[in-house]
Write an enzyme that holds these catalytic residues in place. Structure first.
Site, PDB file in Angstrom:
ATOM      1  N   CYS A 268       0.835  -1.210   0.000  1.00  0.00           N
ATOM      2  CA  CYS A 268       0.000   0.000   0.000  1.00  0.00           C
ATOM      3  C   CYS A 268       0.867   1.257   0.000  1.00  0.00           C
ATOM      4  O   CYS A 268       1.524   1.574   0.989  1.00  0.00           O
ATOM      5  CB  CYS A 268      -0.906  -0.034   1.231  1.00  0.00           C
ATOM      6  N   ASP A 345      10.306 -15.683   2.783  1.00  0.00           N
ATOM      7  CA  ASP A 345      11.744 -15.491   2.572  1.00  0.00           C
ATOM      8  C   ASP A 345      12.611 -15.917   3.754  1.00  0.00           C
ATOM      9  O   ASP A 345      13.805 -16.120   3.599  1.00  0.00           O
ATOM     10  CB  ASP A 345      12.043 -14.017   2.266  1.00  0.00           C
TER      11      ASP A 345
HETATM   12  N1  LIG Z   1       8.854   2.634   6.084  1.00  0.00           N
HETATM   13  C1  LIG Z   1       7.543   2.411   5.948  1.00  0.00           C
HETATM   14  N2  LIG Z   1       6.656   3.313   6.402  1.00  0.00           N
HETATM   15  C2  LIG Z   1       5.333   3.083   6.289  1.00  0.00           C
HETATM   16  N3  LIG Z   1       4.798   1.988   5.724  1.00  0.00           N
HETATM   17  C3  LIG Z   1       5.635   1.065   5.253  1.00  0.00           C
HETATM   18  C4  LIG Z   1       7.043   1.212   5.338  1.00  0.00           C
HETATM   19  N4  LIG Z   1       7.619   0.119   4.784  1.00  0.00           N
HETATM   20  C5  LIG Z   1       6.608  -0.668   4.375  1.00  0.00           C
HETATM   21  N5  LIG Z   1       5.416  -0.116   4.650  1.00  0.00           N
HETATM   22  C6  LIG Z   1       4.076  -0.651   4.355  1.00  0.00           C
HETATM   23  O1  LIG Z   1       4.108  -2.075   4.381  1.00  0.00           O
HETATM   24  C7  LIG Z   1       3.738  -2.599   3.099  1.00  0.00           C
HETATM   25  C8  LIG Z   1       4.444  -3.901   2.844  1.00  0.00           C
HETATM   26  O2  LIG Z   1       5.848  -3.692   2.849  1.00  0.00           O
HETATM   27  P1  LIG Z   1       6.810  -4.528   1.894  1.00  0.00           P
HETATM   28  O3  LIG Z   1       8.191  -4.067   2.173  1.00  0.00           O
HETATM   29  O4  LIG Z   1       6.309  -4.422   0.507  1.00  0.00           O
HETATM   30  O5  LIG Z   1       6.558  -6.035   2.297  1.00  0.00           O
HETATM   31  P2  LIG Z   1       6.999  -6.896   3.569  1.00  0.00           P
HETATM   32  O6  LIG Z   1       6.161  -6.458   4.712  1.00  0.00           O
HETATM   33  O7  LIG Z   1       6.677  -8.283   3.144  1.00  0.00           O
HETATM   34  O8  LIG Z   1       8.458  -6.637   3.792  1.00  0.00           O
HETATM   35  C9  LIG Z   1       4.090  -1.469   2.151  1.00  0.00           C
HETATM   36  O9  LIG Z   1       3.370  -1.577   0.954  1.00  0.00           O
HETATM   37  C10 LIG Z   1       3.665  -0.255   2.937  1.00  0.00           C
HETATM   38  O10 LIG Z   1       2.277  -0.091   2.906  1.00  0.00           O
HETATM   39  O1  LIG Z   2       4.557 -10.889  -5.496  1.00  0.00           O
HETATM   40  P1  LIG Z   2       5.473  -9.765  -5.757  1.00  0.00           P
HETATM   41  O2  LIG Z   2       4.884  -8.465  -5.352  1.00  0.00           O
HETATM   42  O3  LIG Z   2       5.960  -9.797  -7.148  1.00  0.00           O
HETATM   43  O4  LIG Z   2       6.765  -9.919  -4.823  1.00  0.00           O
HETATM   44  C1  LIG Z   2       7.715 -10.912  -4.973  1.00  0.00           C
HETATM   45  C2  LIG Z   2       8.493 -10.967  -3.692  1.00  0.00           C
HETATM   46  O5  LIG Z   2       7.645 -11.381  -2.642  1.00  0.00           O
HETATM   47  C3  LIG Z   2       8.222 -12.472  -1.966  1.00  0.00           C
HETATM   48  O6  LIG Z   2       7.615 -13.650  -2.462  1.00  0.00           O
HETATM   49  C4  LIG Z   2       7.944 -12.376  -0.491  1.00  0.00           C
HETATM   50  O7  LIG Z   2       8.508 -11.194  -0.003  1.00  0.00           O
HETATM   51  P2  LIG Z   2       7.941 -10.426   1.249  1.00  0.00           P
HETATM   52  O8  LIG Z   2       7.586 -11.453   2.253  1.00  0.00           O
HETATM   53  O9  LIG Z   2       9.045  -9.522   1.675  1.00  0.00           O
HETATM   54  O10 LIG Z   2       6.744  -9.672   0.798  1.00  0.00           O
HETATM   55  C5  LIG Z   2       9.705 -12.416  -2.333  1.00  0.00           C
HETATM   56  O11 LIG Z   2      10.323 -13.679  -2.236  1.00  0.00           O
HETATM   57  C6  LIG Z   2       9.629 -11.914  -3.737  1.00  0.00           C
HETATM   58  O12 LIG Z   2      10.802 -11.243  -4.107  1.00  0.00           O
END
Ligand SMILES: Nc1ncnc2c1ncn2[C@@H]1O[C@H](COP(=O)(O)OP(=O)(O)O)[C@@H](O)[C@H]1O
Ligand SMILES: O=P(O)(O)OC[C@H]1O[C@](O)(COP(=O)(O)O)[C@@H](O)[C@@H]1O
Length: 586
Positions: A268, A345
């Site tokens: 998001c 992951d």
């Molecule tokens: N530094 C941040 N500040 C605010 N919201 C964040 C931040 N980092 C991530 N988010 C929110 O968390 C969501 C998921 O983060 P993302 O890095 O894509 O996946 P994951 O949680 O799997 O590492 C982002 O799309 C955003 O809405």
């Molecule tokens: O489905 P998307 O948005 O293409 O993202 C792919 C990524 O999501 C994952 O499957 C899981 O990553 P997160 O758990 O950090 O969201 C990674 O292994 C991969 O690089």
């Protein structure tokens, strides 16, 4: 009858030589005696640098009714270092790593004084205890709480029956009468206010997220809270309306066995902006939600903590803008945030495994096994790309589990400048020994030692052109992420979901946001931002080309898995080529 016979020993680990020595000295002060020492601090072999370097075993001969205790103190790069205990806290509320019985509590105190170590002492009965009757002798005792140089909380007690759990017959405090309450003591929170917990799943979905939602919903209800599912990750918080829905017990029926996340997930953009978080705060206050349990990766958990840290400012802004009244804001002064790590992951520090990683690994192994069958039939080579973003756990574990001929991971790039020739040499060796198939697993984030990405297509060119192998590339893609969660992930998510609700109920306005993890088969609760910080350090270490540090920062088994992979899969037995023994395909 139990299958085990008793305590073998306790293991304490550290990566600091200084702390290692002082821990040995510390326990010696209380009568522990060294019974053995093994290891050498200098190991030249590259693989061995990640293995324990030295350890000392100390033994204390117990007196009945207590038993002997053996402590193994290990010097290793893979230590689980603990944070110092906050001095202002009551250490009785923390988990002791070791409780020792003593008849000489005065001597214990003088030892601690002599080394200038902080301790907390509690004597029972306490002067302020209002006893119903005089205490029986077995309840009068003193407890001393202190910590060893590795910050393990240790307790000394002179309780006559050390493991007695008898409680003190203290009179219940009489209910406070209405006229006793001065206005300054009146809480602004209504006494009957039910805790309202919001639950969301965010980032890449992972198998087991549904089990986490189910556990949170049911435990929250059992504990008298209201629980709200927030749909589509942070999108639901930002948009509110029917994306925030109160859940009942039956709403999560059938959740355990289903892959993905039934309440939806999203990446998001709006939540990354303050405006998005302001709307989120508005929707939470309007729904009366003041605790949030987030299941996602490090990004999602960081986002939750950002919301928590900005919370008071966001409420002030909403009041100023006239979107909520001060009365509406008053019961929601603090936001409690608890993180559950859902990601295939397995890239989060401070936890051994993340929800979904094991299911995904099973799926990858099944896929590699299937590909191996066709590779074997055609004597082909396959380069298989697996997910994991910047983490090589899935690739490495898949390589270990399927006996792949070669693996590329971000944390441990090939050491040589000409890795292409070295890889071909190893693969050739395997072929010469009779293998009809060649499997190379490459993590999507694989790099060489100069940080240049290593891609599956490039490896395919090498195998086709240099080795003349009929080679195909398979990118496993999102099949790795979907599908049923394995029983391990269902269990892990359930236990962690239970703990997440408990953590919400325990939280105070000054507790840092916790992350629920698991270490050595025990559910843990660690400061969330510390875990996120450590996770980020892996990427930083890689970008500095400090690959040794990157390996250390992964969980302790990572280096051992790598060593096991090399030893069991890269053929290293000269006698085989001399005797021309044909190796059957793995
Ligand atoms: N530094 C941040 N500040 C605010 N919201 C964040 C931040 N980092 C991530 N988010 C929110 O968390 C969501 C998921 O983060 P993302 O890095 O894509 O996946 P994951 O949680 O799997 O590492 C982002 O799309 C955003 O809405
Ligand atoms: O489905 P998307 O948005 O293409 O993202 C792919 C990524 O999501 C994952 O499957 C899981 O990553 P997160 O758990 O950090 O969201 C990674 O292994 C991969 O690089």
């Amino acid at each position: 009858m139990s299958v085990i016979e008793g305590l073998s020993h306790i293991v304490l680990t550290t990566s600091s030589v200084e702390k290692y020595e002082s821990t040995v000295q510390f326990y010696s002060l209380f009568g522990y005696q060294p019974i053995s020492q093994v290891g050498s601090r200098v190991l030249s072999n590259e693989v061995s640098q990640f293995l324990p370097r030295e350890e000392k075993v100390l033994h204390l001969f117990g007196k009945p009714p207590t038993q002997d205790i053996t402590i193994r103190i290990v010097l290793t790069t893979n230590a689980n270092e603990k944070e110092p205990l906050p001095e202002e806290k009551d250490w009785r509320l923390e988990q002791s790593s070791l409780v020792s019985a003593t008849k000489n509590i005065v001597d214990v105190e003088s030892i601690l004084e002599s080394i200038n170590l902080k301790y907390q002492k509690y004597t029972y009965p306490n002067e302020s205890d209002s006893l119903v009757a005089p205490l029986s002798a077995d309840l009068v005792h003193t407890e001393i709480y202190t910590h060893d140089p590795l910050n393990n909380l240790i307790t000394f007690t002179n309780k006559p029956i050390p493991i007695s759990k008898s409680i003190y017959p203290i009179k219940p405090i009489s209910p406070i009468k209405q006229q006793d309450i001065s206005s300054s003591n009146i809480s602004t929170e209504p006494k009957t206010k039910k805790k309202r917990i919001g639950m969301l799943t965010s980032g890449g979905d992972s198998p087991g997220m549904n089990a986490a939602v189910r556990a949170v919903v049911r435990v929250a209800i059992s504990r008298g809270c209201d629980v709200y599912a927030i749909y589509e990750g942070y999108e639901g918080l930002v948009n509110g309306g029917d994306m925030i829905k109160k859940f009942g017990w039956a709403d999560v029926r059938g959740y355990l066995a289903i892959g993905g996340t039934l309440i939806g997930s999203a990446r998001c953009k709006a939540f990354r902006e303050r405006e998005g978080r302001l709307n989120s705060a508005y929707n939470m206050v309007k729904n009366g939600i003041d605790a949030l349990i987030v299941c996602g990766g490090d990004g999602s958990l960081t986002g939750a903590d950002v919301l928590r840290s900005e919370w008071p400012g966001l409420l002030d802004e909403l009041i100023k803008e006239g979107r909520i009244t001060a009365e509406e804001a008053a019961p929601h002064k603090h936001l409690t945030v608890v993180g559950l790590v859902g990601s295939i992951d397995n890239d989060m520090s401070s936890t051994d495994i993340t929800i979904g990683a094991v299911s995904s690994l099973h799926r990858i192994c099944e896929a590699v096994d299937s590909i191996s069958a066709t590779a074997l039939s055609h004597s082909r080579a396959f380069v298989i790309e697996v997910m994991g973003r910047n983490c090589g756990w899935l690739a490495l574990m898949a390589a270990v589990s399927t006996g792949a001929d070669f693996v590329f991971i971000p944390e441990r790039p090939p050491a040589s400048d000409d890795w292409e020739s070295e890889m071909c040499e190893i693969l050739n060796k395997h072929r010469k020994l009779g293998k009809r198939k060649t499997i190379v697993i490459v993590a999507e984030g694989a790099i060489d030692k100069n940080l240049k990405p290593i891609k599956a297509d490039y490896i395919k060119e090498l195998l086709s052109n240099r080795m003349k192998l009929d080679t195909r590339v398979t990118t496993l893609g999102h099949t790795q992420r979907g599908g049923k969660p394995c029983s391990f992930d269902r269990n892990l998510a359930t236990l962690q979901g239970v703990e997440a609700v408990h953590a919400v109920l325990r939280a105070t306005s000054d507790t840092p946001s916790p992350m629920i993890g698991v270490r050595q088969n025990k559910i843990t609760c660690e400061p969330l931002m510390k875990a996120v910080g450590l996770t980020r350090q892996v990427a930083e270490a890689i970008s500095r080309k400090d690959f040794r540090r990157a390996m250390e920062l992964r969980d302790p088994e990572f280096s051992e898995d790598y060593a096991a992979y090399i030893e069991t899969t890269i053929v290293n037995d000269e006698t085989l080529s001399k005797n021309k023994v044909c190796i059957k395909p793995t």
